[in-house]
Design an enzyme around this catalytic site. Sequence first.
Site, PDB file in Angstrom:
ATOM      1  N   HIS A  20       0.834  -1.196   0.000  1.00  0.00           N
ATOM      2  CA  HIS A  20       0.000   0.000   0.000  1.00  0.00           C
ATOM      3  C   HIS A  20       0.869   1.247   0.000  1.00  0.00           C
ATOM      4  O   HIS A  20       2.071   1.185   0.270  1.00  0.00           O
ATOM      5  CB  HIS A  20      -0.879   0.048   1.264  1.00  0.00           C
ATOM      6  CG  HIS A  20      -1.620  -1.205   1.576  1.00  0.00           C
ATOM      7  ND1 HIS A  20      -2.805  -1.545   0.972  1.00  0.00           N
ATOM      8  CD2 HIS A  20      -1.340  -2.210   2.458  1.00  0.00           C
ATOM      9  CE1 HIS A  20      -3.233  -2.702   1.458  1.00  0.00           C
ATOM     10  NE2 HIS A  20      -2.358  -3.122   2.360  1.00  0.00           N
TER      11      HIS A  20
ATOM     12  N   ARG B  46     -14.413  -3.266  11.029  1.00  0.00           N
ATOM     13  CA  ARG B  46     -13.600  -2.308  11.782  1.00  0.00           C
ATOM     14  C   ARG B  46     -12.792  -1.394  10.859  1.00  0.00           C
ATOM     15  O   ARG B  46     -12.243  -0.381  11.313  1.00  0.00           O
ATOM     16  CB  ARG B  46     -12.654  -3.050  12.728  1.00  0.00           C
ATOM     17  CG  ARG B  46     -11.686  -3.967  12.023  1.00  0.00           C
ATOM     18  CD  ARG B  46     -10.785  -4.683  13.007  1.00  0.00           C
ATOM     19  NE  ARG B  46      -9.971  -5.695  12.364  1.00  0.00           N
ATOM     20  CZ  ARG B  46      -8.872  -5.452  11.672  1.00  0.00           C
ATOM     21  NH1 ARG B  46      -8.454  -4.208  11.535  1.00  0.00           N
ATOM     22  NH2 ARG B  46      -8.181  -6.436  11.118  1.00  0.00           N
TER      23      ARG B  46
ATOM     24  N   ASP C  37       2.621  -6.483   2.486  1.00  0.00           N
ATOM     25  CA  ASP C  37       1.605  -5.706   3.196  1.00  0.00           C
ATOM     26  C   ASP C  37       2.178  -4.398   3.735  1.00  0.00           C
ATOM     27  O   ASP C  37       1.560  -3.761   4.579  1.00  0.00           O
ATOM     28  CB  ASP C  37       0.941  -6.503   4.329  1.00  0.00           C
ATOM     29  CG  ASP C  37      -0.335  -5.819   4.847  1.00  0.00           C
ATOM     30  OD1 ASP C  37      -1.079  -5.258   4.028  1.00  0.00           O
ATOM     31  OD2 ASP C  37      -0.568  -5.826   6.080  1.00  0.00           O
TER      32      ASP C  37
END
Length: 306
Positions: A35, A132, A258
Amino acid sequence: MSTRSPKSPGWLDWYRDPSVPAFRLPAGSVDSHCHVFGPQAEFPFAAERKYTPCDAGRDELASLHAHLGVSRAVVVQATCHGADNTAMLDAVRAAGGRARGIATVRPDISDADLRALDAAGVRGVRFNFLRRLVDTSSLEDLATIAGRIAPLGWHVVLYFESADLPGLEGFFRSLPTPLVVDHMGRPDVSLPVDGPQFSRFLRFVGSHDVWVKVTCPERLSLTGPAALDGERSAYADVVPFGRRVVQEFSDRVLWGTDWPHPNLTGHMPDDGLLVDHIPHIAVTPEQRRRLLVDNPMSLYWPGEDV
């Protein structure tokens, strides 16, 4: 000029000085799940976000990949940016054809905007079912989006927890695109690898056009040890799950860092030691080559040479 928002309380920034991995990634390796966050001053975060992260932009991502030996990347839209894909597209564009993007889009996106995303390197959209992190979208809206992207040859990336699979599997089966599952469907690794929960997940993968990311052991592990302080056998409780997926679906597994590891609360792993986790789940050179090079190339750069 936009006002800079402070980070969410307790936010853990990415690991600033990653170690050199003992495991050398094969030439052409792809980080299939990473990301970018902002930087906030240039790419403001979405008003509806559930968290405010640190800055973690394209330059820092490129520096990490150079350090680890990663050749290509798939940049997944971060939930803190909502459906504004600008930061993700900037990172993909800067990579000069060596990156692809996974976007977040709304059902009413125009055909012209979809074509522009495709031309920019986007190859899929992400559906997030973790309450969440995002407000849940209606399944009808998600089905509409899937129908819109199917003619482009894109796929749908699914982020869910394995405990929720029974209620979602029928919807997943109805989607008209290939599916890519994040983080092995987030199994409960305290349960047996051959128990009902993970067995159901494996049956779901085996019966459909499903790819699996064997990523984020740091999110799944309950007993560690953590990928810190030189630990090259980290997250031992997750290893049987990753190894099982790689063994059963060697031509449909993907790996990723990640980075910058959003929303971790216990610790922030050393990304070099996360690379050293790979040989524990992909135990042969052939498995590693497929996981790191062949599979992501066939999904994101079909027909291209490494």
